[in-house]
Design an enzyme around this catalytic site. Structure first.
Site, PDB file in Angstrom:
ATOM      1  N   GLU A 283     -15.256  -3.293   9.974  1.00  0.00           N
ATOM      2  CA  GLU A 283     -14.635  -4.118   8.941  1.00  0.00           C
ATOM      3  C   GLU A 283     -15.043  -5.584   9.091  1.00  0.00           C
ATOM      4  O   GLU A 283     -15.292  -6.280   8.100  1.00  0.00           O
ATOM      5  CB  GLU A 283     -13.110  -3.970   9.019  1.00  0.00           C
ATOM      6  CG  GLU A 283     -12.396  -4.394   7.758  1.00  0.00           C
ATOM      7  CD  GLU A 283     -10.954  -3.870   7.706  1.00  0.00           C
ATOM      8  OE1 GLU A 283     -10.757  -2.641   7.753  1.00  0.00           O
ATOM      9  OE2 GLU A 283     -10.033  -4.691   7.637  1.00  0.00           O
ATOM     10  N   GLU A 286     -18.420  -5.818   7.777  1.00  0.00           N
ATOM     11  CA  GLU A 286     -18.385  -5.681   6.316  1.00  0.00           C
ATOM     12  C   GLU A 286     -17.993  -7.016   5.680  1.00  0.00           C
ATOM     13  O   GLU A 286     -18.574  -7.442   4.675  1.00  0.00           O
ATOM     14  CB  GLU A 286     -17.384  -4.578   5.907  1.00  0.00           C
ATOM     15  CG  GLU A 286     -17.404  -4.284   4.406  1.00  0.00           C
ATOM     16  CD  GLU A 286     -16.327  -3.281   3.968  1.00  0.00           C
ATOM     17  OE1 GLU A 286     -15.673  -2.680   4.837  1.00  0.00           O
ATOM     18  OE2 GLU A 286     -16.167  -3.114   2.745  1.00  0.00           O
ATOM     19  N   CYS A 303      -6.455   0.047   6.293  1.00  0.00           N
ATOM     20  CA  CYS A 303      -5.899   0.911   7.351  1.00  0.00           C
ATOM     21  C   CYS A 303      -4.649   1.656   6.934  1.00  0.00           C
ATOM     22  O   CYS A 303      -4.275   2.631   7.545  1.00  0.00           O
ATOM     23  CB  CYS A 303      -5.524   0.093   8.572  1.00  0.00           C
ATOM     24  SG  CYS A 303      -6.804  -0.991   9.107  1.00  0.00           S
ATOM     25  N   SER A 323     -11.805  -2.784   1.561  1.00  0.00           N
ATOM     26  CA  SER A 323     -12.820  -2.438   2.555  1.00  0.00           C
ATOM     27  C   SER A 323     -13.104  -0.944   2.488  1.00  0.00           C
ATOM     28  O   SER A 323     -12.194  -0.135   2.331  1.00  0.00           O
ATOM     29  CB  SER A 323     -12.310  -2.802   3.949  1.00  0.00           C
ATOM     30  OG  SER A 323     -13.053  -2.105   4.926  1.00  0.00           O
ATOM     31  N   LYS A 362       0.303   8.961   6.728  1.00  0.00           N
ATOM     32  CA  LYS A 362      -0.866   9.455   7.471  1.00  0.00           C
ATOM     33  C   LYS A 362      -1.018  10.966   7.319  1.00  0.00           C
ATOM     34  O   LYS A 362      -2.112  11.501   7.421  1.00  0.00           O
ATOM     35  CB  LYS A 362      -0.740   9.098   8.953  1.00  0.00           C
ATOM     36  CG  LYS A 362      -0.920   7.620   9.238  1.00  0.00           C
ATOM     37  CD  LYS A 362      -2.380   7.206   9.258  1.00  0.00           C
ATOM     38  CE  LYS A 362      -2.524   5.697   9.334  1.00  0.00           C
ATOM     39  NZ  LYS A 362      -3.885   5.254   9.003  1.00  0.00           N
ATOM     40  N   GLU A 365      -2.875  11.195   4.224  1.00  0.00           N
ATOM     41  CA  GLU A 365      -4.248  10.712   4.398  1.00  0.00           C
ATOM     42  C   GLU A 365      -5.137  11.777   5.044  1.00  0.00           C
ATOM     43  O   GLU A 365      -6.260  12.020   4.595  1.00  0.00           O
ATOM     44  CB  GLU A 365      -4.244   9.449   5.271  1.00  0.00           C
ATOM     45  CG  GLU A 365      -5.621   8.819   5.429  1.00  0.00           C
ATOM     46  CD  GLU A 365      -5.616   7.648   6.407  1.00  0.00           C
ATOM     47  OE1 GLU A 365      -5.008   7.758   7.487  1.00  0.00           O
ATOM     48  OE2 GLU A 365      -6.213   6.614   6.083  1.00  0.00           O
ATOM     49  N   GLU A 370     -11.550  14.294   0.853  1.00  0.00           N
ATOM     50  CA  GLU A 370     -12.805  13.695   1.303  1.00  0.00           C
ATOM     51  C   GLU A 370     -12.839  13.438   2.810  1.00  0.00           C
ATOM     52  O   GLU A 370     -13.870  13.051   3.342  1.00  0.00           O
ATOM     53  CB  GLU A 370     -13.065  12.392   0.533  1.00  0.00           C
ATOM     54  CG  GLU A 370     -12.112  11.243   0.835  1.00  0.00           C
ATOM     55  CD  GLU A 370     -10.851  11.237  -0.036  1.00  0.00           C
ATOM     56  OE1 GLU A 370     -10.471  12.314  -0.547  1.00  0.00           O
ATOM     57  OE2 GLU A 370     -10.235  10.156  -0.174  1.00  0.00           O
ATOM     58  N   CYS A 521       3.060  -1.258  10.898  1.00  0.00           N
ATOM     59  CA  CYS A 521       3.260   0.105  11.391  1.00  0.00           C
ATOM     60  C   CYS A 521       4.500   0.231  12.268  1.00  0.00           C
ATOM     61  O   CYS A 521       5.116   1.289  12.318  1.00  0.00           O
ATOM     62  CB  CYS A 521       2.044   0.553  12.183  1.00  0.00           C
ATOM     63  SG  CYS A 521       0.514   0.395  11.256  1.00  0.00           S
TER      64      CYS A 521
END
Lengths: 593, 164
Positions: A283, A286, A303, A323, A362, A365, A370, A521
């Site tokens: 990141e 990036e 994230c 990102s 999560k 996720e 994908e 978190c």
């Protein structure tokens, strides 16, 4: 509220409070504990439960202290027979329609209704169940299960979803005894704009919202001799899981947690912090790439999976600002089933990755279609068919579920001697620890980006402006003469302000961190209950203390991450890194047609 | 009119036409839903979606309002809307037995449509003609001093192939 002070008597004791203070807060100030159920300070003040009753001299009836303002000269009694009786009856009425299956309820130990009933002296439920409907469970979500039968209609979940997160996935529907918290057209959480953050679950006083249970699959994998079962643990878990075993909030239990996981039978105990460092490498580069090649700015962190789904529903025009880096959880799965499996000569299909997360999103996720990078990596090499597809991360457990498994296994968590993570995917830096707190990802990225760009050593590692539980935090950084402004959004409600600015073309920022949950978190939907502001503060202290105690505090100095690039990825943003560590986003409708 | 097959641009034009006069006025959602139901005979899901976008109101909130009020319908009602008055006078003069008989004849409960979509049965509050109690209406036509045994005859007027 004005600065004017008024004087009143609470249980015979004189107190002074600011004009406009509610009786509930005045009582608290006087050191008197008034029980309440539906009330959530500043978020839910609907006065629907009638548990916080108090008696005011000369008032016609008992009053709800959460919505009644203190008046000059008032005489308030919180502990009379009349008050105790009213509170008891009101809770008894709630219990009349509440299922009595506390033995097998997820919230057995943390149910506010159960505790209230006990503390208020309810020893029988005299009222029969009303003839209201029996509701089906809502199991449409990959993260959350709703059981409206256990709902007491306090509306805390609605308030958090609407006011704090501005997701508006749920609301009260129907009326009278048919009233039920539901989604648009009763489609279920899995078919609407719910982002799976689980903040509703954290504030639910009963077991009406719980996480989907992944423990059975994990037990099965652990007892399968064919499987190599790897576990990764998110940063925020080590600052909270102790609470499940009676330790005070803010106790750092990293070593005990590692020992407990090893006792549970995981073959390797690894750390999501390893891939948090890896995330910063990708990141950070990036960001530098976007800065030097006129890429889309501001860049926004990726994230937090709740935030990603939120963006896909509500800000589809900003997809290119996010990102492309996967979250540390998904990077871990991809690295474990490629680099690590290859290094040890393991068949990736026999490697099970379990992640322990402070998060309910999560779970969703890990199930995104994908998120199967390792399968594509191995597909040709192992001659796999499309139907052989396997996920990068197999099971996601919340902090609470992990603690439940430890209890089930009879592990005496508090007494365990401390152990350390396995190598190489267990090595991490202080920059990775602070991923667990709001502002942490930004701070970690700046520690690395500054040194990579300026080639100078960063003298002060702590970015104080970016820490703390404020909604939006900003600072400015000088990168070799280029000053960049950065911002951190703490909760989705706060994020909207920054996102609207970008859409209007008025954003002054170059880099933005967005965390779905208040506190980051450490305040995630998968964390121990209660998770309130006070508890969040303490966990935050633990996170930053852990950072200070790490021998290495910058991601690019993690020797095993450096080794991973040398042996496998080449360099940040390489082709291989793009295939395994990056992803793409797509707009989603507000409900599934 | 099958709303699921209607062109989205047509829907947006209709929604715009209905919403525009209520722009920025407090409590406008209920008025808008009223007009939508007047036009479409119910509040279709696709319309809710466009109204949500147009007014920046969450979908769950629109659903809250629709389900709170008995008046709003989520399914298209049958062609002939049978409304039985359950105001105090009609109630005392035997309206419940009319609802019961209608239910038997049509095989549905209040708030439901017959399978052939020919009838929709609903219970309403005072229709304002207590002197004629008990009263029921089919569409715009009022039937007064109705006795349960008259129900089959009234329904027959609206059955398929009936000579009106």
């Amino acid at each position: 509220m004005t600065d004017e002070l008024i004087t009143l008597k609470i249980d015979g004791k004189e107190v002074q409070v600011a004009e406009g203070t509610t009786l509930l807060k005045a009582c608290k100030q006087a050191g008197v504990d008034v029980p309440s159920l539906c009330y959530l300070d500043g978020i839910n003040e609907e006065a629907s439960c009638s548990v916080c009753m108090v008696e005011v001299k000369n008032a016609r009836t008992l009053v709800r202290s959460c919505v009644t303002k203190a008046t000059n000269g008032a005489e308030v009694s919180t502990n009379t027979e009349r008050v105790r009786r009213a509170r008891r009856i009101n809770v008894e009425l709630l219990l009349a329609n509440h299922p009595q299956d506390c033995f097998v309820c997820d919230r057995n130990e943390t149910c506010e209704l159960r505790r209230l009933a006990h503390n208020l002296g309810v020893r029988q439920v005299r009222f029969p169940k009303t003839s209201g409907p029996r509701w089906e469970l809502d199991t449409s979500s990959p993260s959350l299960v709703r059981d409206p039968n256990k709902c007491v209609l306090c509306r805390r979940c609605i308030s958090v979803c609407n006011r704090v997160q501005t997701v508006n996935a749920i609301d009260a529907t129907q009326r009278g005894r048919r009233t039920v918290v539901s989604t648009f057209m009763d489609m279920g959480l899995g078919s609407v704009s719910c982002v799976n953050c689980g903040q509703c679950l954290l504030v639910c006083p009963t077991g009406a919202i719980v996480e989907t249970n992944a423990t059975a699959g994990v037990w099965q994998a652990l007892s399968d001799p064919e499987k190599t079962v790897l576990v990764e643990v998110a940063p925020a878990v080590r600052a909270s899981i102790g609470e499940e075993f009676g330790l005070p909030p803010g106790t750092r239990v990293t070593g005990k947690m590692v020992a407990a996981l090893r006792k549970l039978g995981f073959n390797k105990v690894f750390d999501t912090q390893f891939t948090a460092d890896l995330t910063i490498m990708e990141e950070g580069h990036e960001l530098i790439e976007r800065l030097t090649h006129k890429g889309v700015l501001p860049m926004i962190t990726s994230c937090s999976p709740g935030w990603i789904k939120f963006a896909e529903h509500f800000y589809p025009r900003l997809m290119k600002n996010i990102s492309s880096c996967k979250s540390p959880q998904q990077m871990f799965g991809a690295v474990a089933k490629t680099y690590y499996a290859q290094k040890l000569g393991l068949d990736p299909r026999r490697v099970t990755v379990v992640s322990i997360m402070p998060c309910t999103a999560k779970k969703y996720e890990a199930k995104r279609p994908e998120m199967v990078a390792a399968f594509h990596f191995w597909k040709d090499k192992l001659h796999l068919k499309e139907s052989d597809v396997f996920p990068d991360v197999d099971y996601v457990l919340t902090t609470r579920e992990a603690a439940r498994m430890m209890k089930e296994a009879g592990i005496k968590f508090v007494d365990l001697p401390e152990e350390t993570f396995d190598s190489p995917l267990g090595m991490s830096t202080g920059a990775a620890v602070i991923f667990g707190a709001t502002g942490g990802v930004m701070e970690a990225a700046l520690r690395t980006a500054y040194e990579v760009v300026t080639k100078k050593k960063l003298e002060r590692l702590d970015f104080g402006d970016l820490r703390g539980l404020k909604g939006i935090k900003t600072t400015e950084v000088d990168l070799n003469g280029t000053k960049i402004k950065v911002a951190v959004a703490n909760s989705l409600g706060a994020a909207r302000k920054l996102l609207d600015e970008i859409e209007e073309g008025k954003s002054p920022y170059t880099f933005i961190e967005i965390m779905t949950c208040p506190g980051g978190c450490l305040g995630g939907g998968g964390q121990p209950i209660p998770t309130d502001t006070e508890v969040r503060e303490k966990r935050k202290m633990a996170i930053y203390e852990e950072d200070r105690n790490m021998p290495i505090r910058k991601s690019h100095e993690n020797p095993h991450v450096q080794q991973l690039y040398k042996e496998f990825f080449g360099e940040p943003l390489s082709d291989k890194a793009h295939h395994l560590l990056h992803t793409a986003y797509a707009a989603r409708p507000l409900y599934r047609r | 009119m099958d709303i699921e097959k209607t062109d989205i641009e047509d829907i947006r034009r209709n929604v715009e036409e209905i919403c525009a006069p209520w722009e920025g006025r407090p409590g406008n959602l209920i008025m808008i839903l009223h007009q939508i139901q007047n036009r479409y005979s119910y509040v279709p899901r696709r319309i809710s979606f466009e109204v949500a976008k147009r007014l920046s109101i969450p979908l769950a909130r629109i659903y809250e309002v629709i389900t709170f009020y008995n008046y709003f319908k989520l399914e298209p009602p049958g062609k002939n809307i049978v409304s039985v008055c359950m105001g105090t006078a009609c109630y005392l003069k035997g309206a419940p037995s009319l609802v019961e008989r209608l239910g038997q004849e049509l095989g549905i409960k209040p708030g439901e449509s017959t399978r052939d979509k020919n009838f929709y049965l609903q219970v309403v509050r005072c229709l304002g003609c207590c002197g004629l109690a008990p009263v029921l209406t089919v569409g715009q036509k009022v039937y007064s001093n109705v006795r349960p045994e008259q129900v089959p005859g009234i329904l027959a007027e609206y059955r398929q192939g009936a000579v009106v």
